[in-house]
Design an enzyme around this catalytic site. Structure first.
Site, PDB file in Angstrom:
ATOM      1  N   TYR A  60       0.791   9.546  15.265  1.00 42.14           N
ATOM      2  CA  TYR A  60      -0.420   9.138  15.968  1.00 42.14           C
ATOM      3  C   TYR A  60      -0.857   7.764  15.503  1.00 42.14           C
ATOM      4  O   TYR A  60      -0.370   7.242  14.499  1.00 42.14           O
ATOM      5  CB  TYR A  60      -1.538  10.172  15.780  1.00 42.14           C
ATOM      6  N   ARG A  73       3.282  -0.216  13.953  1.00 36.98           N
ATOM      7  CA  ARG A  73       3.376   0.918  13.027  1.00 36.98           C
ATOM      8  C   ARG A  73       3.766   2.197  13.779  1.00 36.98           C
ATOM      9  O   ARG A  73       4.533   3.025  13.268  1.00 36.98           O
ATOM     10  CB  ARG A  73       2.041   1.110  12.284  1.00 36.98           C
ATOM     11  N   ARG A 113      11.097  28.203  19.306  1.00 32.98           N
ATOM     12  CA  ARG A 113      10.559  27.598  18.087  1.00 32.98           C
ATOM     13  C   ARG A 113      11.714  27.380  17.106  1.00 32.98           C
ATOM     14  O   ARG A 113      11.852  28.067  16.106  1.00 32.98           O
ATOM     15  CB  ARG A 113       9.494  28.515  17.477  1.00 32.98           C
ATOM     16  N   LYS A 119       2.878   7.759   9.896  1.00 35.55           N
ATOM     17  CA  LYS A 119       1.556   8.271  10.312  1.00 35.55           C
ATOM     18  C   LYS A 119       1.751   9.534  11.151  1.00 35.55           C
ATOM     19  O   LYS A 119       1.661   9.507  12.379  1.00 35.55           O
ATOM     20  CB  LYS A 119       0.784   7.180  11.067  1.00 35.55           C
ATOM     21  N   GLU A 141      -4.709   6.465  -1.977  1.00 32.02           N
ATOM     22  CA  GLU A 141      -5.535   5.913  -0.889  1.00 32.02           C
ATOM     23  C   GLU A 141      -6.613   6.924  -0.542  1.00 32.02           C
ATOM     24  O   GLU A 141      -6.690   7.994  -1.139  1.00 32.02           O
ATOM     25  CB  GLU A 141      -4.664   5.611   0.328  1.00 32.02           C
ATOM     26  N   LEU A 158      -0.002   5.054   3.404  1.00 31.10           N
ATOM     27  CA  LEU A 158       0.138   4.521   4.758  1.00 31.10           C
ATOM     28  C   LEU A 158      -0.108   3.012   4.691  1.00 31.10           C
ATOM     29  O   LEU A 158      -1.101   2.581   4.090  1.00 31.10           O
ATOM     30  CB  LEU A 158      -0.924   5.166   5.670  1.00 31.10           C
TER      31      LEU A 158
HETATM   32  N1  PDD Z   1      -6.688   6.689   9.365  1.00 27.65           N
HETATM   33  N2  PDD Z   1      -4.622   5.681   4.866  1.00 27.65           N
HETATM   34  C1  PDD Z   1      -4.698   6.821   5.557  1.00 27.65           C
HETATM   35  C2  PDD Z   1      -4.201   8.076   4.935  1.00 27.65           C
HETATM   36  C3  PDD Z   1      -5.237   6.812   6.864  1.00 27.65           C
HETATM   37  O1  PDD Z   1      -5.294   7.957   7.567  1.00 27.65           O
HETATM   38  C4  PDD Z   1      -5.712   5.603   7.415  1.00 27.65           C
HETATM   39  C5  PDD Z   1      -6.274   5.505   8.793  1.00 27.65           C
HETATM   40  C6  PDD Z   1      -5.621   4.438   6.629  1.00 27.65           C
HETATM   41  C7  PDD Z   1      -6.089   3.099   7.142  1.00 27.65           C
HETATM   42  O2  PDD Z   1      -5.186   2.574   8.085  1.00 27.65           O
HETATM   43  P1  PDD Z   1      -5.692   1.583   9.233  1.00 27.65           P
HETATM   44  O3  PDD Z   1      -6.401   0.464   8.552  1.00 27.65           O
HETATM   45  O4  PDD Z   1      -4.444   1.131   9.882  1.00 27.65           O
HETATM   46  O5  PDD Z   1      -6.598   2.379  10.131  1.00 27.65           O
HETATM   47  C8  PDD Z   1      -5.059   4.512   5.369  1.00 27.65           C
HETATM   48  C9  PDD Z   1      -7.180   6.726  10.740  1.00 27.65           C
HETATM   49  C10 PDD Z   1      -8.299   5.789  10.995  1.00 27.65           C
HETATM   50  C11 PDD Z   1      -7.485   8.154  11.114  1.00 27.65           C
HETATM   51  O6  PDD Z   1      -6.650   8.991  10.834  1.00 27.65           O
HETATM   52  O7  PDD Z   1      -8.523   8.428  11.702  1.00 27.65           O
END
Ligand code: PDD
Length: 288
Positions: free
Chosen positions: A33, A52, A101, A148, A181, A206
């Site tokens: 996603y 990405r 499945r 992601k 993170e 990520l």
């Molecule tokens: N999440 N690290 C993780 C684990 C994340 O899920 C996200 C973003 C980031 C920041 O990445 P970016 O700057 O590219 O949004 C870092 C999104 C916003 C979400 O899952 O809602």
């Protein structure tokens, strides 16, 4: 106006949007996603998100998704159909639904693509004024966090632990005691010597799109950036801390595990980088 979603080629009211219970995203979290911000009616920094996304698809070997330009068009169309001026666009691609499945990749499935838009005040955000509180938790995730994927259970539990503790974000900590993170954001601290510290990209985190843009804006300002791991103990002693994400841009962190960071108020660097990021992201690409 009712919210409009996108499912496999059709735009329809969100309440009517459906996918199969055999969808592999639902059964196996076999999908990826992206979340991109919309400001002033435009998707911001979306090329980074799309690239990405391509990488995530490649990593999971989902090789029959539509061309990335088609996906970009879907996102833009959703923004238009929802009349969205500020908020987020969520887009998910799974390996699709097969009749069984089976764990192994089924043959002949078409990826499932869904997207929806959500109104949110991300520029005039109250949290940007107050800052957010962070709780540290163990990082329970798998070893390929650079992809992601929709396998977000560890982050869901981390975020809920933070909310239960009266915080707004969780910072996850690896077995060496270093912060990886946030549950849905990138973690930064500012040292007493005024260096910005964030963990280097690797399969442990990520690669944040906002992180990357903020780092180059900081470099342009002549700020020192150190890409290295930092411990929870170092974060407690930092002059400032902040987080970055598409959904919150740059937000100051005012406490970690109930310990005030710096003065306990939003820091100067976080405020500066937030305003530089908003200015940069809302400029036409050619003039950045
Ligand atoms: N999440 N690290 C993780 C684990 C994340 O899920 C996200 C973003 C980031 C920041 O990445 P970016 O700057 O590219 O949004 C870092 C999104 C916003 C979400 O899952 O809602």
């Amino acid at each position: 106006m009712s919210d409009i979603a996108y499912v496999n080629g059709a735009y329809l009211p969100l309440a009517e949007a459906r996918v199969s219970i055999l969808d592999r995203g639902f059964l196996f979290a076999d999908g990826v996603y992206e979340v991109a911000a919309v400001v002033g009616g435009r998707l911001i920094d979306n090329d980074a998100h799309l690239s990405r996304l391509e990488n995530s698809l490649r990593e999971l070997r989902i090789d029959n998704a539509p061309p990335i330009q088609t996906i970009a068009n879907v996102e833009a169309e959703l923004v238009a159909r929802n009349g969205l001026s500020e908020g987020l666009v969520y887009l998910q691609i799974t390996r699709g639904a097969s009749n069984d499945r089976d764990f192994g990749f089924p043959s002949g499935t078409t990826p499932t693509i869904v997207a929806f838009a959500k109104k949110k005040n991300i520029v005039a955000s109250p949290a940007a004024e107050t800052g957010v509180k962070v709780l540290t938790v163990p990082d329970l995730r798998w070893a390929r966090r650079n992809i992601k994927t929709v396998a977000l259970l560890a982050q869901v539990l981390a975020k809920q632990a933070a909310l239960d503790a009266g915080c707004q974000e969780a910072w996850m900590v690896d077995r060496d005691g270093l912060v990886t993170e946030g549950s849905s954001s990138t973690a930064f601290i500012v040292t007493k010597a005024d260096a910005l510290v964030t963990r280097p990209n690797s399969p442990a985190i990520l690669p944040g799109c906002t992180r990357k843009a903020v780092q180059s804006l900081a470099a342009r300002e002549g700020l020192t950036i150190e890409e290295r791991g930092f411990s929870v103990a170092e974060a407690y002693e930092a002059k400032e801390a902040f987080l970055t994400s598409a959904s919150n841009l740059v937000l100051p962190v005012v406490s970690i595990d109930e310990r005030p960071i710096g003065s306990g108020a939003p820091g100067e660097r976080a405020r500066l980088l937030r305003s530089l990021y908003i200015e940069w992201a809302t400029k036409p690409v050619a003039t950045r």
